[in-house]
Scaffold this active site. Sequence first.
Site, PDB file in Angstrom:
ATOM      1  N   ASP A 206       1.045  -1.351  -0.107  1.00 33.77           N
ATOM      2  CA  ASP A 206       0.111   0.006  -0.002  1.00 33.77           C
ATOM      3  C   ASP A 206       0.947   1.405  -0.113  1.00 33.77           C
ATOM      4  O   ASP A 206       1.763   1.203  -0.631  1.00 33.77           O
ATOM      5  CB  ASP A 206      -0.967  -0.022   1.315  1.00 33.77           C
ATOM      6  CG  ASP A 206      -2.174   0.634   1.066  1.00 33.77           C
ATOM      7  OD1 ASP A 206      -2.188   1.846   0.959  1.00 33.77           O
ATOM      8  OD2 ASP A 206      -3.368  -0.138   0.746  1.00 33.77           O
ATOM      9  N   HIS A 259      -3.442   5.939   4.120  1.00 33.86           N
ATOM     10  CA  HIS A 259      -4.332   4.428   3.493  1.00 33.86           C
ATOM     11  C   HIS A 259      -3.618   3.454   3.975  1.00 33.86           C
ATOM     12  O   HIS A 259      -4.281   2.427   4.698  1.00 33.86           O
ATOM     13  CB  HIS A 259      -4.388   4.463   1.940  1.00 33.86           C
ATOM     14  CG  HIS A 259      -5.456   3.729   1.546  1.00 33.86           C
ATOM     15  ND1 HIS A 259      -5.028   2.449   1.143  1.00 33.86           N
ATOM     16  CD2 HIS A 259      -6.788   3.509   1.151  1.00 33.86           C
ATOM     17  CE1 HIS A 259      -6.089   1.591   0.657  1.00 33.86           C
ATOM     18  NE2 HIS A 259      -6.939   2.453   0.568  1.00 33.86           N
ATOM     19  N   SER A 424     -11.473  -1.330   0.588  1.00 31.49           N
ATOM     20  CA  SER A 424     -10.114  -1.271   1.117  1.00 31.49           C
ATOM     21  C   SER A 424     -10.114  -1.564   2.413  1.00 31.49           C
ATOM     22  O   SER A 424      -9.036  -2.162   3.079  1.00 31.49           O
ATOM     23  CB  SER A 424      -9.451   0.147   0.880  1.00 31.49           C
ATOM     24  OG  SER A 424      -9.153   0.444  -0.277  1.00 31.49           O
TER      25      SER A 424
END
Length: 494
Positions: A206, A259, A424
């Site tokens: 990520d 994220h 996600s």
Amino acid sequence: MNRQNFLGHLALALTIILVAAFAGQMRRWHKERATRGEKEEVGIEFRVDEDAPAVHEERDDDARAEVIVRFRPGTSPEQVERLAARLGDRVQDQYEYVRGYVAIEDEDGLDVQSVVNEYMMQEEVEYAEPNFQIELDPLEADDAEEAQDSLNHPPTSAPNDPLLGEQWALINTGQREGKTKADINALQAWLQKTTGSEKIVVAVLDSGVDYTHRDLMGNMWLRPASLAPYRDAQLGTIDDQHGYNAVENNGDPMDDNGHGTHCAGIIGAEGNNGEGIAGVNWKVQIMPLKFLGAGGSGTTKDAIEAINYAIERRKAGVNLRIISASWGSTQRSRGLEDAIRRAGEEGILFVAAAGNSSVNNDRSPHFPSSYPLPNVLSVAALDRRDELASFSNYGLKSVHIAAPGKEILSTWLDGDYEEHSGTSMATPVVSGVAALMLASEPGLSMEKLRERLLGSVDKLDSLNGKIATGGRINAARAVGAQTESSWYEMGTLP
């Protein structure tokens, strides 16, 4: 006709021919320029509702074209170097553990497609493709102030993490208009079987992870003193103390986007430590694999390089069993597919987000979740009422399992906590349950791990005909805990 008239007519004819030729060349130049501009403007893009990435083929005018090339078996590194030099290019990296793959940068001003075509004509090359751009869409944050209202009243049979009362995915008491027990039954898994193990390593592919976050730092992977630093033939020796940063080719995968940190907290924020939230695993090792930068963009080249790193560390003795990938696009990359396949050959499960475009992936594939590989597990998202989230992709053949993915509270940058929504968020829930299973049964093969995950679901009417299993993952069932008794009736935690 006299000689003077003949020469005059000849000169006029030659002039007309030259003017026509010049005009034709100008039209060709104009057409080529327009075609290039059209390609640059159109690109290939996948837009989503909340947080999945998009992939583009276009590049900045001043950027050099980059391609991923797979050479045929038997082509030596020296042959690759000579061929690239002959074509006016530079070898960026030869992926040692993803067979035959090389990242190449053009140095003579050609556009991407021309470079691809150039390599496709070489007998040593199996195929070539652009180094596609990957971009995260901005995450959609929920009202953090509202989330704080009920944080001081966690369920009695729960760890002492003060924010657990808002983690409906783990323990759903009907908070904020949710449906009681519409959760992954985490408490029974913890009480009866395991709260995780620091011997299990989960890689988060990520934007990196904030490994200094107070709720994560105790569960971050650190390279053991007995393990030599990562060595790459082209990139050199990298001190990968905290993991790997493929963006800058160094050992500092610090998250500057958020994220990856959010996904990491779902998998393994430290549990029962009196701090913040609890991860699906109270104890685990999280290895950051950073290939997305601060703006949420990256490339398939860097994603492959990060997977190549993970494979090497696995072969070197790191107990890396799972890669969690909360991103995707509609652009299929053969290079990325082969890298994920190679990870599977080393026993690594690849858990991937189904995507947030509300589409049927059987008809409109979403990658990497739609790669038909035995180690890929595609995850859809549910809301707190056990309904398929409005943004979630689905697919009876290509989407395998569902997990909570809407209004999910987790770790964020600067020691913070935020709520976000998307497949996600559902993906690391499944990755976390897989790690719980390995903590309970370390000897499970990748194939058995995937099979057991798929067989662990609670069937839901809302998922009937939508995804392959028709159900939401149940952590208690996955680890072999008894599920018939209600978690409300369980005793206090050990």
